[in-house]
Design an enzyme around this catalytic site. Structure first.
Site, PDB file in Angstrom:
ATOM      1  N   CYS A 176      -2.459  16.380 -44.138  1.00 29.76           N
ATOM      2  CA  CYS A 176      -1.921  15.914 -42.854  1.00 29.76           C
ATOM      3  C   CYS A 176      -0.417  16.105 -42.711  1.00 29.76           C
ATOM      4  O   CYS A 176       0.131  15.844 -41.638  1.00 29.76           O
ATOM      5  CB  CYS A 176      -2.267  14.444 -42.656  1.00 29.76           C
ATOM      6  SG  CYS A 176      -4.051  14.134 -42.660  1.00 29.76           S
ATOM      7  N   CYS A 182       1.325   9.779 -44.186  1.00 29.35           N
ATOM      8  CA  CYS A 182       0.503   9.855 -45.395  1.00 29.35           C
ATOM      9  C   CYS A 182      -0.297  11.147 -45.351  1.00 29.35           C
ATOM     10  O   CYS A 182      -0.361  11.818 -44.318  1.00 29.35           O
ATOM     11  CB  CYS A 182      -0.449   8.657 -45.474  1.00 29.35           C
ATOM     12  SG  CYS A 182      -1.575   8.537 -44.055  1.00 29.35           S
TER      13      CYS A 182
END
Length: 475
Positions: free
Chosen positions: A139, A459
């Site tokens: 991500c 994250c």
């Protein structure tokens, strides 16, 4: 290190005591819908460093982020990436031959365009003499694309770099089973009819079972949603708190969209379809409707649902990054400086989604700043529970001392400065493209609100994380 969850459930007498340890002011939907008033410009010291090039972002764009399976479902990833690059060219009028390098991030790679950056660049009309490569870091892939661009410029290798990312979850690669793949490869090498028949005789129906992709950790075999559910339980975050935060995200995103604040979105004419002009995943609901949804991962007692999770998204983004002296020489007025950044990694099982907690204090120390210096926070919202767990962990001396080896907590971001134009829960999360959206949201907010410093954090799968300081360019 003792497992966080083991400590939680074995060493604490009750969940309520854990909640007390990780106390946090409760979220109230009504109170969180208030957007902070414009921040007065502060005369803080710039983060420029001697003998190091100042690196600026001139502007950035993104295609509308759409729910997978909607208007982009018949496209390929390079189509979306090409649209973002073309939109950036149109927005900035940068001459194509001035761009030294192009870097894009992606996660679920289309096998036909494994270096999607190169294919998209050629499709957007960039010179075939301009190198391009693709990075992947879950991500935070476009974060990695941007910081790679920063490094290329800081080292003097380049002056002008385009960074971005793309994800198309509407058409992910679905593989044959390992046994079927092996048989097909062996058949292609068989030289005689006898060899082919021998191989075919070994075929079994279960060879036809496909290998479906999953948002799961290879090292733990656990889906990210399952991990988010466990994290929420460990930090004693209720279903109501998660739903309230998700409602906040969607409501703020709708407000920002209606007020024209999402200026990084560029229209995209989908071939054979209408022009898409805005994100389609922003759907404010009600707590009553959200409460009706069943748990999505841990059943029947989990608290993570479709309503308080980010959704599978198609989209692409791109930003124009230059050395400051080059930008000024070309007549640009940059939006922001890209300053210090930090990557972190931790336990992918119990701390998979806590990257912002670990990265934030490190990048602040590196920049010589504190939480009070930050005017705009833009954190990636994978799940409501993930965001709230990070806020609790960041506000806990106990967590800082026992898990991070720090003397004291860094502090929790004030919600009136936090994701006030919505976040990934509402705007969407194309894995490879979200980082650029975060940076442009921070830069645009600083410009509108008169703040000086923004903090971007996210994250990522593998227990990794990223944080970066964005400094407003002086008016």
């Amino acid at each position: 290190m003792t497992s966080l969850l083991t400590y939680t459930f074995k060493n604490l007498p009750s969940t309520s005591q854990w909640a007390l340890r990780f106390s946090m002011r409760p979220l109230s939907c009504s109170s969180q819908l208030r957007v902070a008033a414009a921040v007065q410009t502060k005369s803080k010291q710039t983060l420029a460093k001697p003998n190091i090039r100042n690196i600026v972002v001139v502007d950035g764009v993104r295609t509308p982020f759409l729910l997978s399976g909607t208007s982009y479902k018949d496209l390929m990833p390079h189509d979306l990436a090409r649209a973002a690059l073309s939109g950036l060219l149109h927005r900035t009028s940068v001459p194509k031959d001035v761009v030294d390098y192009i870097i894009l991030g992606t996660v679920i790679q289309e096998v036909k365009t494994s270096n999607v950056a190169r294919e998209a660049a050629l499709g957007a009309g960039f010179s075939d003499k301009t190198p391009a490569h693709t990075v992947t870091m879950a991500c935070i892939s476009s974060n990695q694309a941007m910081t790679t661009a920063v490094s290329l410029i800081a080292s003097g290798q380049c002056d002008v770099v385009v960074a971005g990312g793309v994800e198309l979850m509407s058409d992910v690669p679905i593989r044959h089973s390992r046994k079927m793949r092996k048989m097909m490869l062996d058949l292609s090498k068989a030289k005689t009819l006898g060899q082919r028949l021998s191989l075919i005789s070994k075929f079994r129906l279960n060879f036809l079972s496909p290998e479906l992709p999953a948002v799961a950790e290879f090292s733990t075999n656990e889906t990210m949603g399952h991990s988010a559910d466990r994290l929420a339980a460990a930090f004693a975050i209720s279903r109501l708190e998660q739903d309230e935060y998700a409602l906040r995200s969607h409501s703020l995103a709708r407000k920002a969209q209606d007020e024209g604040l999402l200026s990084d979105v560029v229209p995209f004419k989908v071939p054979g379809k209408d022009t898409v002009t805005q994100d389609n995943g922003i759907r404010p609901s009600s707590l009553e409707q959200m409460a009706k949804l069943k748990p999505a991962f841990i059943k029947p007692y989990g608290t993570v649902t479709a309503a308080n999770s980010s959704f599978l998204t198609d989209g692409a983004s791109a930003v124009l990054i230059l050395a400051e002296e080059k930008a000024l020489a070309m007549g640009y007025k940059p939006k922001a400086y890209l300053r210090d950044f930090m990557y972190v990694s931790q336990d992918p099982k119990d701390q998979l989604l806590l990257g912002p907690t670990y990265a934030t204090p490190k990048v602040l120390e590196k920049a010589g700043l504190t939480m009070n210096d930050i005017d705009a926070f833009e954190f990636h919202e994978a799940f409501s529970g993930q965001i709230l767990a990070n806020l609790k962990a960041m506000d806990s001396d106990w967590f800082a001392q026992n898990y991070m080896g720090r003397k004291a907590k860094v502090g929790s971001p004030p919600l009136e400065k936090f994701n006030i134009w919505g976040g990934s829960l509402s705007l969407g999360h194309p894995f490879g493209a979200t980082g650029c959206r975060l940076v442009m949201a921070a830069a645009n907010r600083l410009q509108k609100e008169g703040g000086q410093y923004g903090l971007v954090a996210a994250c990522a799968a593998g227990g990794q994380g990223h944080a970066m300081i964005v400094e407003a360019y002086p008016k």
